[in-house]
Design an enzyme around this catalytic site. Sequence first.
Site, PDB file in Angstrom:
ATOM      1  N   SER A 355       0.833  -1.197   0.000  1.00  0.00           N
ATOM      2  CA  SER A 355       0.000   0.000   0.000  1.00  0.00           C
ATOM      3  C   SER A 355       0.876   1.260   0.000  1.00  0.00           C
ATOM      4  O   SER A 355       1.674   1.442  -0.916  1.00  0.00           O
ATOM      5  CB  SER A 355      -0.948  -0.040   1.204  1.00  0.00           C
ATOM      6  OG  SER A 355      -1.978   0.904   1.062  1.00  0.00           O
ATOM      7  N   ASP A 477      -9.909  -5.062  -4.436  1.00  0.00           N
ATOM      8  CA  ASP A 477      -9.316  -4.108  -3.503  1.00  0.00           C
ATOM      9  C   ASP A 477     -10.159  -2.849  -3.465  1.00  0.00           C
ATOM     10  O   ASP A 477     -10.274  -2.134  -4.464  1.00  0.00           O
ATOM     11  CB  ASP A 477      -7.886  -3.783  -3.946  1.00  0.00           C
ATOM     12  CG  ASP A 477      -7.095  -3.016  -2.907  1.00  0.00           C
ATOM     13  OD1 ASP A 477      -7.709  -2.279  -2.114  1.00  0.00           O
ATOM     14  OD2 ASP A 477      -5.855  -3.145  -2.895  1.00  0.00           O
ATOM     15  N   HIS A 508      -7.537  -5.836  -0.284  1.00  0.00           N
ATOM     16  CA  HIS A 508      -6.347  -5.022  -0.041  1.00  0.00           C
ATOM     17  C   HIS A 508      -5.346  -5.716   0.880  1.00  0.00           C
ATOM     18  O   HIS A 508      -4.142  -5.468   0.800  1.00  0.00           O
ATOM     19  CB  HIS A 508      -6.766  -3.681   0.575  1.00  0.00           C
ATOM     20  CG  HIS A 508      -5.663  -2.681   0.685  1.00  0.00           C
ATOM     21  ND1 HIS A 508      -5.037  -2.141  -0.416  1.00  0.00           N
ATOM     22  CD2 HIS A 508      -5.051  -2.120   1.769  1.00  0.00           C
ATOM     23  CE1 HIS A 508      -4.112  -1.285  -0.031  1.00  0.00           C
ATOM     24  NE2 HIS A 508      -4.083  -1.269   1.297  1.00  0.00           N
TER      25      HIS A 508
END
Length: 545
Positions: A355, A477, A508
């Site tokens: 991320s 996601d 995610h």
Amino acid sequence: MKKGLSFSLLAVMLLACSFISPQRIYADTGLIPVREAVEALGGSVIWSKEDKALIVTLGRLKWNMAVGSGLSVLNGTDFELGQPAVMSMDHKVRVPVESFRQALKIRMKQDDGQWKPDAEDTSGLGMYWMRLLQRGDYDQARGLMNDALAALFPADALEQYRHNLEDAYGSWTMLTSRSEANDVHRNAVLDYQTPRGKSFRMELRFDPEGKLDDLAVLHSTPDVYLPPAYGDPGRYTEQKMTVGSKSLPLPGILTLPAGSGGKLPAVVLVHGSGPNDQDESSGGGKMFRDIAVGLAQEGVAVLRYSKRTYEYPNRSLFPEFTVQEETIEDALSAVKRLRQDERIDPGRIYVLGHSQGGMLVPTIIQEDLDGSIAGAMLLSAPSGSLEDLMLQQYQGIMKRAVDNHEAAAELERKKAKVDTWQTAVDLLHDDEYSKDNLPAQFPLPSAYWWYDIRRYSGPLIARSQHVPLLILQGENDVQVPPSSLKVWKQALDSRTDVQYKSYPGLNHMYALYDRPSTGEEYRFPSNMPWEVIQDIADWIHLAAK
């Protein structure tokens, strides 16, 4: 004459004894005043005059005792005292110190006329500090801090900290306490219940000298994580390892293949946004732990560590704090630490960022002046500016709330979040403002941080780099949309040392979910699929050929 003198001498002796502190007398005999000690820890004591008995509550412990009896009741079970409870001359019920310790699992000692937890009793120190805060005894609370933390918390700041807790939760009563330790801190982990039905967790971090080094307010959630099927403990070993700076050391774990010989390839794991522990725990998942034990079984060492903002929620922050201090410095410190390890091949050290951590990988490579990073993996890395992505996330939350016909109050709360982010993004897009000219009313914490990273583009930085990359993306996601992968591909289309892969159904946190992800599913137990572990391991091994 002698008889009169004897009576006078006796009277003087009795008068002198009347000025001797009862606390001192009973401290010498190994007895502790129950009410004073329990209330200092945040517990409660009720006196039954009729029964001449005490009812003690400390968290989930209930302890009943009667004056003159050597038998008490602890959580419904008989508990033998070292000697009967007594009522002292100062009208305090006292029991043996050792019995108190055995019953309540707290080691107490007398210091300057007060009963306090022993310096080695981390859990007790945490309870004691929280009670000082709750009572508004800020001077004593600061006295338990080390100099670095005390500098951040003058009495007025501590008072505001207390008010913030009360505004969020109301008054608080302890439920459970325990202690944990790593190579950097001894942690008191305390769960509190509030009248509003909410609960919260405090983690108080004590340094090796027993002084409070930092403290964090966390969500009090049960740990429902389950180890993955591929996590065979016989196939890997774990070793504690400290990374970070001298002033802000971070506890870490190096996971190694069991029985490995020769120099190993190794991976440093870089967290996503927000405070994250070394496992990147999120609800029922521990993504970094899965990666570590999985890759170790494929012959790859993995170093993971607590993020600076997790281990030092207060001490790590300052007005000009940026991602440099939040992420980049510590990632490079971890790389350097691996290069110094004789078991690690210095030419095969990789970085894996998830991320926001993935988004920052190009900058980490850019800052790696020694060329120590052999390659990098980006998992669900945002391809555009973080501020725009965050606004999109909150707009998505609002849309789902409307579609699900949530209550008006909840819709209003979520709309306010969207409005806040819209205001922030508008200000960040305004060229009138900068790091050197911050807006007077920026609606998010750490305005300098946001202006430092605004308009950040990882793909733009990576275009001119030559460190091999593996870029992965979950197709389910909700936080970083799959379209991000397309942007990375387009931006790096001239590079031949980048591979890409997306995974149907993965959210995610790289957990398989059979419905559209909303983030609510993070609370369920989950693991990274072996397929992803295998793809990462294969890429590392093929890169060495």
